[in-house]
Design a protein around this motif. Structure first.
Motif, PDB file in Angstrom:
ATOM      1  N   UNK A  29       0.673  -1.555   0.097  1.00  0.00           N
ATOM      2  CA  UNK A  29      -0.258  -0.222   0.205  1.00  0.00           C
ATOM      3  C   UNK A  29       1.025   1.369   0.285  1.00  0.00           C
ATOM      4  N   UNK A  30       2.319   0.928   0.056  1.00  0.00           N
ATOM      5  CA  UNK A  30       2.817   2.228  -0.118  1.00  0.00           C
ATOM      6  C   UNK A  30       3.213   2.877  -1.340  1.00  0.00           C
ATOM      7  N   UNK A  31       3.073   4.874  -1.646  1.00  0.00           N
ATOM      8  CA  UNK A  31       3.198   4.842  -2.720  1.00  0.00           C
ATOM      9  C   UNK A  31       4.854   5.053  -3.221  1.00  0.00           C
ATOM     10  N   UNK A  32       5.349   4.422  -3.978  1.00  0.00           N
ATOM     11  CA  UNK A  32       6.316   4.092  -4.403  1.00  0.00           C
ATOM     12  C   UNK A  32       7.570   4.989  -5.459  1.00  0.00           C
ATOM     13  N   UNK A  33       8.377   5.702  -5.020  1.00  0.00           N
ATOM     14  CA  UNK A  33       9.252   6.419  -6.398  1.00  0.00           C
ATOM     15  C   UNK A  33      10.600   6.200  -6.439  1.00  0.00           C
ATOM     16  N   UNK A  34      11.225   6.188  -7.594  1.00  0.00           N
ATOM     17  CA  UNK A  34      11.850   5.127  -7.797  1.00  0.00           C
ATOM     18  C   UNK A  34      13.148   6.283  -8.788  1.00  0.00           C
ATOM     19  N   UNK A  35      14.186   5.625  -8.577  1.00  0.00           N
ATOM     20  CA  UNK A  35      15.715   6.877  -9.255  1.00  0.00           C
ATOM     21  C   UNK A  35      15.811   5.576  -9.962  1.00  0.00           C
ATOM     22  N   UNK A  36      17.338   5.439 -10.525  1.00  0.00           N
ATOM     23  CA  UNK A  36      18.255   4.585 -10.836  1.00  0.00           C
ATOM     24  C   UNK A  36      19.773   5.275 -11.308  1.00  0.00           C
ATOM     25  N   UNK A  37      19.417   6.181 -10.177  1.00  0.00           N
ATOM     26  CA  UNK A  37      21.023   6.966 -10.182  1.00  0.00           C
ATOM     27  C   UNK A  37      20.749   8.420  -9.264  1.00  0.00           C
ATOM     28  N   UNK A  38      22.451   8.458  -8.566  1.00  0.00           N
ATOM     29  CA  UNK A  38      22.355   9.621  -7.514  1.00  0.00           C
ATOM     30  C   UNK A  38      21.282  11.154  -7.835  1.00  0.00           C
ATOM     31  N   UNK A  39      21.298  11.022  -8.710  1.00  0.00           N
ATOM     32  CA  UNK A  39      20.800  12.399  -9.426  1.00  0.00           C
ATOM     33  C   UNK A  39      19.405  12.593  -9.163  1.00  0.00           C
ATOM     34  N   UNK A  40      18.735  11.872  -9.903  1.00  0.00           N
ATOM     35  CA  UNK A  40      17.613  11.499  -9.919  1.00  0.00           C
ATOM     36  C   UNK A  40      17.127  11.278  -8.733  1.00  0.00           C
ATOM     37  N   UNK A  41      17.439  10.088  -7.736  1.00  0.00           N
ATOM     38  CA  UNK A  41      16.799  10.358  -6.315  1.00  0.00           C
ATOM     39  C   UNK A  41      17.287  11.753  -5.306  1.00  0.00           C
ATOM     40  N   UNK A  42      17.819  12.372  -5.766  1.00  0.00           N
ATOM     41  CA  UNK A  42      17.879  13.873  -5.039  1.00  0.00           C
ATOM     42  C   UNK A  42      16.890  14.497  -5.823  1.00  0.00           C
ATOM     43  N   UNK A  43      16.487  14.542  -6.522  1.00  0.00           N
ATOM     44  CA  UNK A  43      15.818  15.664  -7.202  1.00  0.00           C
ATOM     45  C   UNK A  43      14.300  14.437  -6.724  1.00  0.00           C
ATOM     46  N   UNK A  44      14.003  13.185  -6.963  1.00  0.00           N
ATOM     47  CA  UNK A  44      12.777  13.212  -6.393  1.00  0.00           C
ATOM     48  C   UNK A  44      12.581  13.664  -5.102  1.00  0.00           C
ATOM     49  N   UNK A  45      13.392  13.318  -4.153  1.00  0.00           N
ATOM     50  CA  UNK A  45      13.503  13.339  -3.100  1.00  0.00           C
ATOM     51  C   UNK A  45      12.899  15.042  -2.432  1.00  0.00           C
ATOM     52  N   UNK A  46      14.013  16.032  -2.969  1.00  0.00           N
ATOM     53  CA  UNK A  46      13.133  17.822  -3.270  1.00  0.00           C
ATOM     54  C   UNK A  46      12.149  17.760  -3.060  1.00  0.00           C
ATOM     55  N   UNK A  47      11.736  17.380  -4.312  1.00  0.00           N
ATOM     56  CA  UNK A  47       9.841  17.350  -5.096  1.00  0.00           C
ATOM     57  C   UNK A  47       9.225  16.935  -4.747  1.00  0.00           C
ATOM     58  N   UNK A  48       9.497  15.055  -4.479  1.00  0.00           N
ATOM     59  CA  UNK A  48       8.397  15.175  -3.535  1.00  0.00           C
ATOM     60  C   UNK A  48       7.798  14.448  -2.432  1.00  0.00           C
ATOM     61  N   UNK A  49       9.306  14.787  -1.730  1.00  0.00           N
ATOM     62  CA  UNK A  49       9.806  15.152  -0.256  1.00  0.00           C
ATOM     63  C   UNK A  49       8.632  13.224   0.784  1.00  0.00           C
TER      64      UNK A  49
END
Length: 116
Positions: A29-49
């Motif tokens: 039941x979790x909403x899952x965001x994915x990233x395949x590299x560090x840059x995408x992970x940091x961007x997702x973390x900043x934008x999606x919280x």
């Protein structure tokens, strides 16, 4: 905290692992965001919280103010003391050693969620 309201960011450069973890967490039941590299992970973390970040040890730790308060669980295939020490010194909240069971991942994520 209800699983459907929890965002989990999973970042790993192994596509099969990323798909498996995403599938398992979505079934919980979790909403899952994915990233395949560090840059995408940091961007997702900043934008999606996300509430929890599950990051391959080779991915960067969220280190700017926009990521403050996020729980970070590091995934590592090499659990040498040095790597664990560095991870904790950079702000990791927990470690999971690869290979790991989906049950272990679920339990560790739940451990780092705020109480409902």
């Amino acid at each position: 905290m209800d699983g459907s309201t929890v965002k989990v960011l999973v970042a790993d450069d192994e596509p099969h692992l990323l798909r498996l973890v995403k599938f398992r967490l979505e079934r919980e039941g979790y909403q899952v965001l994915t990233a395949t590299d560090g840059e995408a992970a940091l961007k997702a973390a900043r934008e999606q919280k996300p509430d929890v970040c599950v990051l391959d040890v080779m991915m960067p730790k969220c280190s700017d103010e926009s990521c403050a308060g996020m729980k970070v669980i590091m995934l590592t295939a090499d659990a040498q003391d040095r790597d664990v020490d560095v991870g904790f010194s950079l702000g990791a909240d927990d470690f999971i050693i690869k290979p790991f069971s989906p049950q272990e991942l679920r339990v560790r994520i739940r451990t780092h969620l705020p109480a409902a």
